[in-house]
Design an enzyme around this catalytic site. Structure first.
Site: not given
Ligand SMILES: *Cc1c(COP(=O)(O)O)cnc(C)c1O
Length: 394
Positions: A110, A181, A206-207, A353
């Site tokens: 990400f 992560d 939040y997911k 997705r």
């Molecule tokens: C959703 C997601 C994020 C988002 O990071 P935020 O700081 O909450 O905006 C980061 N890394 C991964 C792998 C994600 O899926």
């Protein structure tokens, strides 16, 4: 046992296949939020830090998440955002291997995880290097130059899943620190962070954990190193005695040293209420049901929409809780689906997705979604000017 649809407030006519981006609203959250605003903030004012125990909420909620990721009590703390927690874990990991200069990730991670690593490298300015091989080449890239291996277990685009055990072991065999992560894993698949032996794990809430937009992140640290990890962001809430108001920093001798500043109490309370959904839930049952849903979806889409190409691993054991298809007109097609109540999302350049969670989806929903999808694709319903303009958030 599995939680039930009735625990959520989902609008009529919506089939929600996007819990992997933003989980829906669990029913108890509204009541709890009103209570926090009116009774605690409104009624108790500053006293609520003690009377409503706001001060320990970061850790209490951390322990509840710990149960879902296989982490012992006292090893998970919530707060900040995932980007910040990635930075903290990585900075702490690099301090643990002062003689090494390589951070290993992969080129499908990400973006924010990679950006935070680049930013940290610039801040430290001691010649660190970020290596990002293709995901399938990560194992071979783990050498004795590597200080930290930092990976996202489930790929946000395709759902491809890294082998958490094997990679952690390889990292440790090479003397590197392991950071996972779990953004697309927590609340979606069974995890046992303690057994994995990884030093750090981070994730957002939040997911699949349904904590609401902007809900705080979490960080796990292996219990045996908690008292020695260096908190790169030495905020006062991570101090041993924040209210001693000392001019110098002394880190807490617990996971609290990875706190930074004042926690978002309202969001944290919403998350706490959202986690009630998981009381008594069995992650292994959830995983089995989620695989059944995604298998049914793949079979349905491949039968009815031959123009779409599956880009997720076909083997359900190698994919997380989402399914992605590539389609040349994916953006417009997703807009057309959303217009018909089937909500998923689009990831550039051409990926449609869909997230699956048996918390509030059943086979009937999946079959109904396939039917709508078949109409959108086979009748070219996406080919309408109103579906072509890209919005800010896709
Ligand atoms: C959703 C997601 C994020 C988002 O990071 P935020 O700081 O909450 O905006 C980061 N890394 C991964 C792998 C994600 O899926």
């Amino acid at each position: 046992m599995l939680p039930h649809k009735d625990l959520f407030d989902i609008p009529d006519g919506v089939i929600y296949l996007d819990g992997n981006s933003l989980g829906p609203l669990p029913k108890g959250v509204l009541e709890r939020t009103v209570k926090v605003l009116t009774e605690e903030w409104g009624g108790e004012l500053i006293r609520a830090w003690n009377s409503a125990d706001w001060m320990s909420l970061s850790q209490r909620v951390g322990d509840r998440i710990g149960r879902l990721i296989g982490a012992p009590a006292g090893s998970v703390i919530t707060g900040d955002t995932l980007s910040i927690k990635v930075y903290q874990a990585l900075a702490a990991a690099l301090k643990m291997r002062p003689d090494r200069r390589v951070i290993l990730s992969d080129n499908r991670n990400f973006p924010t995880d990679l950006y935070m690593a680049e930013g940290l490298i610039e801040t430290i300015d001691k010649g660190y290097e970020l290596r990002t091989p293709a995901p399938e080449d990560v194992l071979d890239a783990i050498t004795e130059e590597v200080a930290a291996v930092m990976l996202t277990q489930v790929d946000y685009r395709s759902g491809r899943m890294h082998d958490l055990q094997a990679i952690t072991k390889a990292a440790h065999d090479a003397g590197a620190v392991m950071i996972w992560d779990l953004a697309h894993s927590a609340g979606a698949i069974p995890l046992d962070m303690a057994a994995s032996n990884a030093e750090f794990a981070v994730g957002c809430t939040y997911k699949y954990l349904n904590g609401g937009p902007g809900a705080p992140a979490f960080i796990y640290t292996r219990p045996d190193i908690i008292e020695t990890v260096a908190p790169a962001l030495a905020g006062w809430m991570g101090h041993q005695e924040p209210f001693a108001m000392e001019p110098g920093y002394r880190p807490a001798m617990s996971i609290e040293r990875l706190r930074v500043g004042t926690p978002p109490i309202v969001q944290l309370s919403m998350l706490d209420a959202a986690l009630d959904v998981w009381d008594g839930a069995d992650l292994a049952d959830l995983r089995e049901a989620s695989i059944a849903l995604s298998e049914a979806f793949i079979a349905g889409v491949e039968k009815h929409c031959p123009g779409l190409t599956l880009v997720s691993p076909r083997d359900p054991q190698r994919r997380g809780s989402q399914v992605s298809f590539a389609f040349e007109h994916g953006y417009a097609a997703m807009q057309a689906l959303i217009d018909r109540g089937v909500i998923g999302d689009f990831r550039a350049p051409d990926i449609m997705r869909f997230g699956f969670t048996p918390l509030y989806l059943d086979k009937g929903d999946v079959m109904a979604a396939v039917e709508v999808m078949s109409e959108v694709i086979n009748d070219d319903l996406w080919d309408d000017p109103k579906y072509q303009t890209r919005q800010k958030v896709t």
